[in-house]
Scaffold this motif. Structure first.
Motif, mmCIF file in Angstrom:
data_model
loop_
_atom_site.group_PDB
_atom_site.id
_atom_site.type_symbol
_atom_site.label_atom_id
_atom_site.label_comp_id
_atom_site.label_asym_id
_atom_site.label_seq_id
_atom_site.Cartn_x
_atom_site.Cartn_y
_atom_site.Cartn_z
ATOM 1 N N SER A 25 1.055 58.130 17.841
ATOM 2 C CA SER A 25 2.212 57.431 18.207
ATOM 3 C C SER A 25 1.941 55.955 18.953
ATOM 4 N N ALA A 26 0.773 55.999 19.741
ATOM 5 C CA ALA A 26 0.242 54.821 20.377
ATOM 6 C C ALA A 26 -0.101 53.747 19.139
ATOM 7 N N ALA A 27 -0.785 54.185 18.124
ATOM 8 C CA ALA A 27 -1.333 53.313 17.199
ATOM 9 C C ALA A 27 -0.077 52.502 16.370
ATOM 10 N N ARG A 28 0.915 53.388 16.164
ATOM 11 C CA ARG A 28 2.332 52.955 15.610
ATOM 12 C C ARG A 28 2.836 51.475 16.664
ATOM 13 N N ALA A 29 2.924 52.005 17.870
ATOM 14 C CA ALA A 29 3.486 51.159 18.610
ATOM 15 C C ALA A 29 2.313 49.960 18.946
ATOM 16 N N ARG A 30 1.521 50.129 18.915
ATOM 17 C CA ARG A 30 0.229 48.957 18.679
ATOM 18 C C ARG A 30 0.578 47.993 17.341
ATOM 19 N N ALA A 31 0.809 48.624 16.354
ATOM 20 C CA ALA A 31 1.041 48.154 15.209
ATOM 21 C C ALA A 31 2.476 47.071 15.160
ATOM 22 N N VAL A 32 3.381 47.645 15.564
ATOM 23 C CA VAL A 32 4.610 46.650 15.983
ATOM 24 C C VAL A 32 4.509 45.594 16.984
ATOM 25 N N ASP A 33 3.574 45.967 18.070
ATOM 26 C CA ASP A 33 3.330 44.795 19.090
ATOM 27 C C ASP A 33 2.594 43.723 18.454
ATOM 28 N N LEU A 34 1.481 44.273 17.304
ATOM 29 C CA LEU A 34 0.729 43.152 16.661
ATOM 30 C C LEU A 34 1.740 42.306 15.613
ATOM 31 N N LEU A 35 2.595 43.180 14.815
ATOM 32 C CA LEU A 35 3.456 42.009 14.136
ATOM 33 C C LEU A 35 4.267 41.228 14.748
ATOM 34 N N GLY A 36 4.614 41.560 16.170
ATOM 35 C CA GLY A 36 5.366 40.557 17.038
ATOM 36 C C GLY A 36 4.565 39.632 17.278
ATOM 37 N N LEU A 37 3.326 39.706 17.711
ATOM 38 C CA LEU A 37 2.445 38.564 18.108
ATOM 39 C C LEU A 37 2.178 37.515 16.816
ATOM 40 N N VAL A 38 2.202 38.107 15.600
ATOM 41 C CA VAL A 38 2.158 37.107 14.610
ATOM 42 C C VAL A 38 3.535 36.618 14.107
ATOM 43 N N GLY A 39 4.549 36.776 14.837
ATOM 44 C CA GLY A 39 5.620 36.157 14.525
ATOM 45 C C GLY A 39 6.690 36.711 13.447
ATOM 46 N N VAL A 40 6.469 37.841 13.195
ATOM 47 C CA VAL A 40 7.328 38.419 12.199
ATOM 48 C C VAL A 40 8.529 39.435 12.796
ATOM 49 N N PRO A 41 9.705 39.637 12.205
ATOM 50 C CA PRO A 41 10.347 40.813 12.585
ATOM 51 C C PRO A 41 9.782 42.247 12.754
ATOM 52 N N ALA A 42 9.200 42.469 13.659
ATOM 53 C CA ALA A 42 8.256 43.554 13.885
ATOM 54 C C ALA A 42 8.626 44.877 13.403
ATOM 55 N N ALA A 43 10.062 45.166 13.832
ATOM 56 C CA ALA A 43 10.487 46.722 13.603
ATOM 57 C C ALA A 43 10.853 46.812 12.109
ATOM 58 N N ARG A 44 11.477 45.733 11.279
ATOM 59 C CA ARG A 44 11.630 45.842 10.015
ATOM 60 C C ARG A 44 10.548 45.649 8.977
ATOM 61 N N VAL A 45 9.467 44.740 9.299
ATOM 62 C CA VAL A 45 8.276 44.386 8.600
ATOM 63 C C VAL A 45 7.557 45.839 8.468
ATOM 64 N N ALA A 46 7.401 46.504 9.736
ATOM 65 C CA ALA A 46 6.690 47.487 10.033
ATOM 66 C C ALA A 46 7.093 48.671 8.827
ATOM 67 N N ARG A 47 8.267 48.791 8.497
ATOM 68 C CA ARG A 47 8.636 49.753 7.768
ATOM 69 C C ARG A 47 9.005 49.249 6.114
ATOM 70 N N ALA A 48 8.509 48.212 5.755
ATOM 71 C CA ALA A 48 8.267 47.489 4.604
ATOM 72 C C ALA A 48 7.032 47.657 3.933
ATOM 73 N N TYR A 49 7.100 47.813 2.568
ATOM 74 C CA TYR A 49 5.894 47.763 1.630
ATOM 75 C C TYR A 49 5.558 46.331 1.452
ATOM 76 N N PRO A 50 4.180 45.920 0.900
ATOM 77 C CA PRO A 50 3.602 44.877 0.860
ATOM 78 C C PRO A 50 4.446 43.977 -0.451
ATOM 79 N N HIS A 51 5.024 44.641 -1.308
ATOM 80 C CA HIS A 51 5.797 43.904 -2.281
ATOM 81 C C HIS A 51 7.012 43.441 -1.863
ATOM 82 N N GLU A 52 7.703 43.957 -0.624
ATOM 83 C CA GLU A 52 8.832 43.505 -0.307
ATOM 84 C C GLU A 52 8.586 42.283 0.564
ATOM 85 N N LEU A 53 7.408 41.758 0.792
ATOM 86 C CA LEU A 53 7.344 40.754 1.615
ATOM 87 C C LEU A 53 6.944 39.500 0.897
#
Length: 610
Positions: free
Chosen positions: A121-149
């Motif tokens: 759970s901490a690793a997943r929370a860290r992943a969402v934080d990192l996605l926010g740091l690089v400027g993407v919609p973190a919650a949505r992108v975290a659930r996406a597959y690479p081909h959807e981006l």
């Protein structure tokens, strides 16, 4: 303090190919070392040697020390504990580097789990934080597959993964190569933020001298596997010591430098070679494997108009997905469009019969972006050039002489005639593609990103060749590109496309000197300047986000969601953008009517009121 020290590094492939020869350098904490050079200079082999990802057949010698500890000679298991932790890498192609069957959030979380021992759970929370740091919609992108981006989104995910464990050294191998200039500027901003957040040293590998000028502290120039020159970025760019570094810098196209075009001839009086009026190409979207139902429409091209005169070059520019290549392919079909009108040399393509269409194809030829995928790998160069001549009934007695003429015309040596495409360099293969397009002496040449995949020096040679051929043969060019510096170098006029529409069109001199549409201004601002001082001092307005889904085009102005000018408008002025799609209109009535813009509040008018 130096966190990475490389001494006398050599990489050799069997039987006797030296990819890297005795390269030495150091990188300090928080420092950016830019490594530049042409394809085949050894840049990527060097990066893979640093991180221990070379194939087993490679032989590596020398020393690579990370925080004083030697990396060469360690087992793969030992290196696996270092990779992704103290030493990370951002790869050139994120789509092939990411696992296609797992969400990107899980892939980033896995990096944290492996190296930090955190809970899931901490690793997943860290992943969402990192996605926010690089400027993407973190919650949505975290659930996406690479081909959807999009490509830019995927590269941001790669950066988030690379900085997940706050590495000491970050290796970025051509991180912006395949991206639009607007997305490239965004990714470079993310890299800067990542460096500030982690304090990592960065090794930036690139062939784009403009990118390196604005980002690196020091530069190392590589050629034939050797580091031929090293020094501070200002010194290398202003006073290069080696002829190779100087030649590399001279080959970089710059906005504002003299173009390779000849004298500009007035458009009036010259015959029209291509006329496009209200061209439309929509693609229906369906859902369901059996009982398919239509759920939307992709407006790839949505009512564009332009013309090209004899001996003129018109460039179509814009971000990926804006409709540039679709426009080119619609013209190349020489058939009835979905809507609108296409006329080639005065012939309406909707009224062409089979025989007339084949005859007209002699006058309309194309050069594709990737020469290797457009040339038959089983045919020698001579056969490739002879094929269109045979198809269109040129007597066999004349074909050999014509092939020799074409080889000489594009600057290929006679011995190239018996080579297969895989035996050619990128520049040579593109010259073959150009020669094939010229075989039937066309009057209109369609060029789809013809220099995008080439090194800077080869790119400069091909652009000079295209201009020489245009002047000599009197052809007209429709030049599709995303690099505005290249367009400035070769084009007479430019049309800026966004989501299937032309936002602005006019002469290169007028549009570049005083862009009227905010999108044009943003594209020009995103082009890096290959001068460290100018690149770091200039102020610019960068686009945020990415183009909307083309299947759900917004009401009113389709650019307003990213438009920096819209955000500053009063409510009554903004309502015009929200409710009405702007029509294309002359910028100034009776004065430079050739420049038109599709904007309710063009920038030129705004400046005039100040």
């Amino acid at each position: 303090m130096n966190v990475l020290r490389v001494a006398d590094l050599t990489v050799r492939y069997a039987p006797d190919v030296h990819a890297v020869r005795d390269v030495s350098f150091t990188v300090g904490a928080g420092e950016v070392l830019g490594i530049v050079g042409e394809s085949g200079s050894g840049k990527t082999a060097l990066a893979l040697a640093l991180i221990g990802l070379l194939p087993e057949s490679a032989r590596v010698a020398g020393s690579v020390r990370l925080r004083g500890e030697e990396l060469l000679g360690r087992s793969d298991a030992e290196l696996s504990r270092i990779r992704g932790d103290d030493l990370s890498m951002i790869f050139q192609d994120p789509l092939s580097a990411l696992t296609p069957v797992r969400t990107v959030g899980d892939q980033i979380a896995e990096t944290v789990l492996v190296h930090s021992g955190a809970t899931r759970s901490a690793a997943r929370a860290r992943a969402v934080d990192l996605l926010g740091l690089v400027g993407v919609p973190a919650a949505r992108v975290a659930r996406a597959y690479p081909h959807e981006l999009s490509g830019g989104m995927r590269q941001r995910v790669m950066i988030a993964m690379a900085i997940a464990n706050e590495p000491a050294v970050l290796i970025a191998d051509e991180p912006t190569t395949a991206l639009d200039v607007t997305v490239q500027a965004q990714v470079l901003d993310v890299l800067r933020a990542a460096k500030e957040a982690t304090g990592a040293a960065i090794v930036l590998i690139s062939h784009d001298m403009g990118v390196v000028a604005g980002f690196a502290d020091r530069v190392m120039v590589m050629h034939a596997g050797r580091a031929v020159e090293q020094g501070p970025v200002e010194q290398i760019y202003r006073r290069p010591v080696t002829p190779y570094a100087a030649a590399l810098l001279r080959s970089v196209p710059r906005i504002g430098e003299p173009s390779v075009r000849g004298a500009v001839v007035e458009r009036s009086g010259r015959p029209v070679v291509l006329e496009v009026e209200g061209l439309v190409r929509h693609h229906p979207l369906y859902k369901g494997p059996l009982l398919r139902r239509r759920i939307g429409t992709v407006r790839a091209v949505d009512g564009i108009s332009f013309d090209i005169r004899e001996g003129e070059t018109l460039a179509l520019v814009g971000e990926s997905g804006c409709g540039k290549t679709t426009t080119l392919m619609e013209i190349l079909r020489l058939s009835r469009p979905q809507s609108g009108r296409i006329a080639v040399l005065g012939h309406d393509t909707a009224a062409l019969g089979t025989s007339r269409r084949k005859a007209l194809r002699r006058d309309v030829q194309v050069v594709f972006q990737d020469p290797y995928s457009s040339l038959d790998p089983r045919m020698r160069v001579a056969a490739i050039l002879a094929e269109p001549l045979t198809t269109h009934g040129v007597p066999s007695s004349q074909i050999g002489g014509r092939v020799d003429e074409l080889m000489e015309l594009v600057g290929l040596a006679p011995e190239h005639a018996q080579r297969f495409p895989h035996g050619l360099s990128g520049g040579e293969a593109q010259r073959v593609g150009i020669a094939r397009a010229l075989a039937l002496e066309p009057r209109l040449l369609l060029l789809d990103e013809p220099v995008a995949a080439l090194d800077m020096s080869v790119q400069a040679d091909v652009l000079a060749l295209l201009e020489k051929l245009r002047e000599r043969l009197g052809m007209a060019y429709l030049f599709v590109a995303h690099d505005l510096a290249v367009v400035h170098r070769i084009a007479d006029r430019v049309a800026v496309m966004y989501m299937g529409r032309i936002m602005e069109i006019g002469s290169v001199a007028d549009v570049y000197a005083a862009p009227a549409h905010p999108y044009t201004r943003a594209l020009l601002d995103a082009v890096p300047i290959p001068d460290p001082t100018l690149e770091r001092r200039r102020t610019r307005v960068l686009l945020r986000g990415e183009p909307p889904d083309p299947a759900s085009s917004p009401t009113g102005c389709r650019f307003r969601g990213r438009c920096p000018r819209y955000a500053t408008l009063a409510a009554v002025d903004g309502r015009l953008c929200e409710e009405h799609d702007p029509a294309s209109r002359p910028l100034r009535s009776g004065d430079n009517a050739d420049q038109t813009v599709a904007c309710h509040h063009p920038l030129v008018e705004a400046k005039a009121r100040l």
